[in-house]
Scaffold this motif. Sequence first.
Motif, mmCIF file in Angstrom:
data_model
loop_
_atom_site.group_PDB
_atom_site.id
_atom_site.type_symbol
_atom_site.label_atom_id
_atom_site.label_comp_id
_atom_site.label_asym_id
_atom_site.label_seq_id
_atom_site.Cartn_x
_atom_site.Cartn_y
_atom_site.Cartn_z
ATOM 1 N N ALA A 97 0.828 -1.214 0.000
ATOM 2 C CA ALA A 97 0.000 0.000 0.000
ATOM 3 C C ALA A 97 0.856 1.254 0.000
ATOM 4 C CB ALA A 97 -0.923 -0.013 1.222
ATOM 5 N N SER A 98 2.030 1.194 0.628
ATOM 6 C CA SER A 98 2.889 2.377 0.695
ATOM 7 C C SER A 98 3.457 2.758 -0.666
ATOM 8 C CB SER A 98 4.037 2.132 1.686
ATOM 9 O OG SER A 98 4.963 1.192 1.165
ATOM 10 N N ARG A 99 3.400 1.842 -1.633
ATOM 11 C CA ARG A 99 3.922 2.137 -2.972
ATOM 12 C C ARG A 99 3.002 3.067 -3.755
ATOM 13 N NH1 ARG A 99 7.512 0.153 -0.461
ATOM 14 N NH2 ARG A 99 8.996 -1.444 -1.204
ATOM 15 N N ASP A 100 1.779 3.205 -3.282
ATOM 16 C CA ASP A 100 0.834 4.128 -3.925
ATOM 17 C C ASP A 100 1.267 5.563 -3.651
ATOM 18 O OD1 ASP A 100 -1.355 5.655 -4.739
ATOM 19 O OD2 ASP A 100 -2.786 4.102 -4.194
ATOM 20 N N ALA A 101 1.293 6.362 -4.688
ATOM 21 C CA ALA A 101 1.750 7.751 -4.548
ATOM 22 C C ALA A 101 0.875 8.558 -3.608
ATOM 23 C CB ALA A 101 1.803 8.418 -5.923
ATOM 24 N N THR A 102 -0.396 8.147 -3.447
ATOM 25 C CA THR A 102 -1.317 8.903 -2.582
ATOM 26 C C THR A 102 -1.381 8.329 -1.169
ATOM 27 O OG1 THR A 102 -3.194 7.529 -3.264
ATOM 28 C CG2 THR A 102 -2.708 9.496 -4.596
ATOM 29 N N ALA A 103 -0.576 7.325 -0.869
ATOM 30 C CA ALA A 103 -0.661 6.649 0.428
ATOM 31 C C ALA A 103 -0.129 7.538 1.552
ATOM 32 C CB ALA A 103 0.120 5.346 0.383
ATOM 33 N N THR A 105 1.988 7.284 4.223
ATOM 34 C CA THR A 105 3.009 6.345 4.684
ATOM 35 C C THR A 105 3.226 6.422 6.194
ATOM 36 O OG1 THR A 105 4.712 7.965 4.153
ATOM 37 C CG2 THR A 105 4.207 6.310 2.472
ATOM 38 N N THR A 308 8.922 1.833 3.607
ATOM 39 C CA THR A 308 9.345 2.556 2.404
ATOM 40 C C THR A 308 10.772 2.231 2.000
ATOM 41 O OG1 THR A 308 10.000 4.449 3.775
ATOM 42 C CG2 THR A 308 7.755 4.460 2.872
#
Length: 399
Positions: A97-103, A105, A308
């Motif tokens: 989920a952290s790979r999503d730019a809108t996450a 983190t 990350t």
Amino acid sequence: MSSILTNSSAMVALQTLRGINTSLEKTQSEISTGKSVGSAKDNSAVWAISKVMESDVAGFDAVSDSLATGQAMVGVARTATETITDLLKDIKTKVIASRDATADTTKLQNETDELISLVESTIGAAQFNGVNLINSGTGTSVVGSIDRSGSSVTANTITINAQNLNTAAAATAAGQLAAGTAGGNLVVVGNNNDGAVAIASGAQEAFALSAVAQDETITVTLGDQNFSYTVTADDVAGGNDPNEIALSNLRDLINAAGITGVTALYDPVNAAGELTIDNQGADDVNMTVRVRADGAGALAGLNGFSITGGTALADIETMINASIDAAAAFGAAESRLETQSDFLSNLTDALKTGIGALVDADMEEASARLQALQVQQQLGTQALSIANQAPQNLLSLFR
């Protein structure tokens, strides 16, 4: 010749009656105790054999208790590792989920930290009677059987290997992975080291190991894939070169993965013992090399884990696999203990049946024999009474 001093008929009748009474007493004892051999005087050889077998049965009962305890202990460890596997899967979802730019983190990292705390508490609680099979590398053993050879008896044990899932971080040496002098290659300068380098597209990077020891694990991460090899006792024995064995195995693992454009090359003679990663792909590849000391837990990567991090996904996947392997190992051990327990139960029943065949009375036969002996006793008593009256017949000669 008749005599008033010696009554031969009475003596014969008395001896017969005594024999009948002895047999009757033995039969009554069999009926009351249920045993044809109740003591050593009944049949010393059979009694001795039965007592040896009875002692073995008592020993097997104690072994069964040991196996039950072992099953419970391994069951606790297996349940804990299965729970840890589920928690690690949850951590993996946070990493993805952290790979999503809108996450967010920060929140994802906080949730991950809570999951890591749950993993650590599960590891600490996975103990049975003070034995924790997942918090260290120390295994244990369970008495699995007693083996008899003549008069000699030995106790055989079943070894339960620990699966070290401890999260404590291994100590690291200053400098960690140092740059070599030849072409900027990376050289592991000591145990518990790690370092990273980016391999540009169309370029190569190599690393060499200092002398590795038994139980040390070398891990190479390429992009999001981990490749690990743990040095075994055979690797360091008999003049073997553990470095060469480790690097050769890592080369084979990397090439078998089929990473586009990436090839692992190892030639211990011409390449000075370096493992070279050749990247002919279109993109740069991040390479991280780690050496984990013996005794470090398989989940040590959770210490300071960042969702990350560049190798976070590969690291969590490796830890999930380690947890799955641990659960599988405990499951196999628990199954073995259960099978051994069932075998001992059947063996104990067979021994008890054998003891019964040796010493138990045949109650039908004893009942029939009792009836016959009681009749014989009555007849013997009557015969003795008749024989005792014979001297009185001599009185008629003197009237």
